[in-house]
Design a protein around this motif. Structure first.
Motif, PDB file in Angstrom:
ATOM      1  N   LYS A 141       0.825  -1.214   0.000  1.00  0.00           N
ATOM      2  CA  LYS A 141       0.000   0.000   0.000  1.00  0.00           C
ATOM      3  C   LYS A 141       0.860   1.265   0.000  1.00  0.00           C
ATOM      4  CE  LYS A 141      -3.329  -2.371   2.953  1.00  0.00           C
ATOM      5  NZ  LYS A 141      -3.868  -2.438   4.318  1.00  0.00           N
ATOM      6  N   GLY A 142       2.182   1.085  -0.076  1.00  0.00           N
ATOM      7  CA  GLY A 142       3.087   2.227  -0.080  1.00  0.00           C
ATOM      8  C   GLY A 142       3.359   2.783   1.309  1.00  0.00           C
ATOM      9  N   ILE A 143       3.077   2.000   2.341  1.00  0.00           N
ATOM     10  CA  ILE A 143       3.283   2.426   3.727  1.00  0.00           C
ATOM     11  C   ILE A 143       4.451   1.640   4.308  1.00  0.00           C
ATOM     12  CG2 ILE A 143       2.219   2.558   6.024  1.00  0.00           C
ATOM     13  CD1 ILE A 143      -0.523   2.399   4.534  1.00  0.00           C
ATOM     14  N   ILE A 144       5.326   2.324   5.016  1.00  0.00           N
ATOM     15  CA  ILE A 144       6.461   1.652   5.650  1.00  0.00           C
ATOM     16  C   ILE A 144       6.148   1.487   7.135  1.00  0.00           C
ATOM     17  CG2 ILE A 144       8.908   1.801   6.228  1.00  0.00           C
ATOM     18  CD1 ILE A 144       9.249   3.436   3.628  1.00  0.00           C
ATOM     19  N   THR A 145       6.008   0.225   7.554  1.00  0.00           N
ATOM     20  CA  THR A 145       5.704  -0.109   8.943  1.00  0.00           C
ATOM     21  C   THR A 145       6.648  -1.224   9.381  1.00  0.00           C
ATOM     22  OG1 THR A 145       3.370   0.298   8.440  1.00  0.00           O
ATOM     23  CG2 THR A 145       3.847  -0.777  10.528  1.00  0.00           C
TER      24      THR A 145
END
Length: 103
Positions: free
Chosen positions: A51-55
């Motif tokens: 989703k283009g999120i860095i976690t």
């Protein structure tokens, strides 16, 4: 007269048995080392990354549950890096909640 069918409750004995089978794998030194190595190689959540999120990843999830198999195939699935994914706590929880709803 029409009636609603009751949802089948998961068999408590089979759930307990699956939990014990999972613990046999998760308590091994082999799994603990494999999990650490996988997180080291995949430090971010694989679902969030899509989703283009860095976690940061904190859990290692089996894509296909190894408890669905017997004997050597079970061990093959449990320790197969291609069957793993690194996840954040939120995504890991969501996967398991979704699986429960499907049952």
């Amino acid at each position: 007269m029409p009636y609603l069918k009751k949802k089948k409750k998961p068999n408590r004995e089979s759930e307990d048995l699956k939990r014990k089978e999972r613990q046999k794998v998760y308590s091994t030194k082999k799994w603990k080392l494999m999990r650490l190595a996988y997180i080291d190689q995949h430090p971010t959540c694989e679902i969030c990354a899509q989703k283009g999120i860095i976690t940061p990843a904190v859990d290692v999830h089996h894509r296909v549950s190894f408890t669905d198999f017997e004997g050597l195939k079970r061990l093959e699935m449990a320790y197969n890096p291609a069957n793993l994914m690194a996840l954040c706590k939120e995504c890991h929880t969501n996967i398991h909640l979704h699986e429960k709803r499907k049952r």
